[in-house]
Design a protein around this motif. Sequence first.
Motif, PDB file in Angstrom:
ATOM      1  N   SER A 140       2.473  29.581  53.716  1.00 17.57           N
ATOM      2  CA  SER A 140       2.163  28.714  55.190  1.00 17.57           C
ATOM      3  C   SER A 140       3.012  29.209  56.119  1.00 17.57           C
ATOM      4  CB  SER A 140       1.924  27.250  54.809  1.00 17.57           C
ATOM      5  OG  SER A 140       1.462  26.667  56.110  1.00 17.57           O
ATOM      6  N   GLY A 192      -8.045  23.692  54.091  1.00 19.87           N
ATOM      7  CA  GLY A 192      -7.618  23.107  55.475  1.00 19.87           C
ATOM      8  C   GLY A 192      -6.337  23.645  56.351  1.00 19.87           C
ATOM      9  N   GLU A 193      -5.597  24.092  55.255  1.00 18.11           N
ATOM     10  CA  GLU A 193      -4.217  24.687  55.956  1.00 18.11           C
ATOM     11  C   GLU A 193      -4.421  25.691  56.881  1.00 18.11           C
ATOM     12  OE1 GLU A 193       0.015  24.751  56.694  1.00 18.11           O
ATOM     13  OE2 GLU A 193      -1.408  23.150  56.323  1.00 18.11           O
ATOM     14  N   SER A 239     -12.520  28.816  58.140  1.00 18.24           N
ATOM     15  CA  SER A 239     -11.420  28.322  58.879  1.00 18.24           C
ATOM     16  C   SER A 239     -11.639  28.556  60.344  1.00 18.24           C
ATOM     17  CB  SER A 239     -10.125  29.120  58.639  1.00 18.24           C
ATOM     18  OG  SER A 239      -9.676  28.992  57.275  1.00 18.24           O
ATOM     19  N   ARG A 276      -5.879  24.644  60.264  1.00 18.92           N
ATOM     20  CA  ARG A 276      -5.119  23.931  60.838  1.00 18.92           C
ATOM     21  C   ARG A 276      -4.045  24.831  61.783  1.00 18.92           C
ATOM     22  NH1 ARG A 276      -0.217  22.278  61.181  1.00 18.92           N
ATOM     23  NH2 ARG A 276       0.498  23.500  59.259  1.00 18.92           N
ATOM     24  N   LYS A 299      -6.242  26.612  64.570  1.00 16.83           N
ATOM     25  CA  LYS A 299      -6.519  25.619  65.458  1.00 16.83           C
ATOM     26  C   LYS A 299      -5.150  25.493  66.247  1.00 16.83           C
ATOM     27  CE  LYS A 299      -8.638  21.122  66.392  1.00 16.83           C
ATOM     28  NZ  LYS A 299      -9.674  21.721  67.439  1.00 16.83           N
ATOM     29  N   ALA A 300      -4.265  25.320  65.904  1.00 20.88           N
ATOM     30  CA  ALA A 300      -2.904  25.044  66.696  1.00 20.88           C
ATOM     31  C   ALA A 300      -2.520  26.265  67.423  1.00 20.88           C
ATOM     32  CB  ALA A 300      -1.684  24.708  65.629  1.00 20.88           C
ATOM     33  N   ARG A 330     -13.946  25.908  61.889  1.00 23.91           N
ATOM     34  CA  ARG A 330     -13.366  24.562  61.848  1.00 23.91           C
ATOM     35  C   ARG A 330     -12.241  24.506  63.113  1.00 23.91           C
ATOM     36  NH1 ARG A 330     -11.348  22.849  56.006  1.00 23.91           N
ATOM     37  NH2 ARG A 330     -10.755  21.067  57.129  1.00 23.91           N
ATOM     38  N   ALA A 331     -11.489  25.559  63.365  1.00 24.91           N
ATOM     39  CA  ALA A 331     -10.532  25.757  64.286  1.00 24.91           C
ATOM     40  C   ALA A 331     -11.072  25.864  65.699  1.00 24.91           C
ATOM     41  CB  ALA A 331      -9.776  27.127  63.944  1.00 24.91           C
TER      42      ALA A 331
END
Length: 239
Positions: free
Chosen positions: A108, A182-183, A233, A186, A189-190, A236-237
């Motif tokens: 990650s 979900g990682e 992903s 996430r 998105k960031a 969701r982002a």
Amino acid sequence: MAVTRVRRESWQGQVAWRKTYADGGHRRRIAALRWIARRLGANALLAPMPLSPELACRTEQAMINRLAALGANVPPVLAVGDRELLLGDLGPTLAVVCRAEPDDDKRSRLVQLGLDALADLHARGGYLSQAFARNLTVRDGCVGFIDLEEDPGTTMSLPAAQARDVLFYAHSTARFLCSQPGEHARLLKAHLERETPEVRTEVTRTASALCWISPVACLFGERARGVAQALSSLARATA
């Protein structure tokens, strides 16, 4: 479109890579992809026009020089020919390092390292040819950029070219985080919060245009499932 061949050499006691450009490629496939991108309104997926070997070689030199002027970590050009370049080594690719890393958290962090490098490059006004994990390198925590033989800026705006970087990077890194639900979303998105509104708009538009592919891709092989993971992903982002 030019195709490339790369072989490892020694130059003044150091590792170097001789990159040779030749005729070939998939002109019909590129034409089809350009047609699909236009139909979908996905500006960031509009593939650059096919290049001759000589023009691809000159384009890579120009991209390297442009990114170097922005402070990016790109390979030094050690020798130049009409159809070949001798380039310095920047270390193993991010894809290779991620595949070899057994620890989830470290993978990650590696994916985040690439996103940080893209954010920094975009903030300086830069973009890449194809921001796949195989075209980013990692050495001593420093990310480098390689394989720069096409210039997306010839067919799209700067926001679209930078959105293309995000999309390609998302596509090529989803599989490394599949064990951490979900990682990946996430991290994306960031990252998008650090991009300009124009880039976010391009990414959102493209992710929305491609959302129908995800459930279909899940039914096929590993590579197709990787596409599905990346699109999930991105959905969701950008929600």
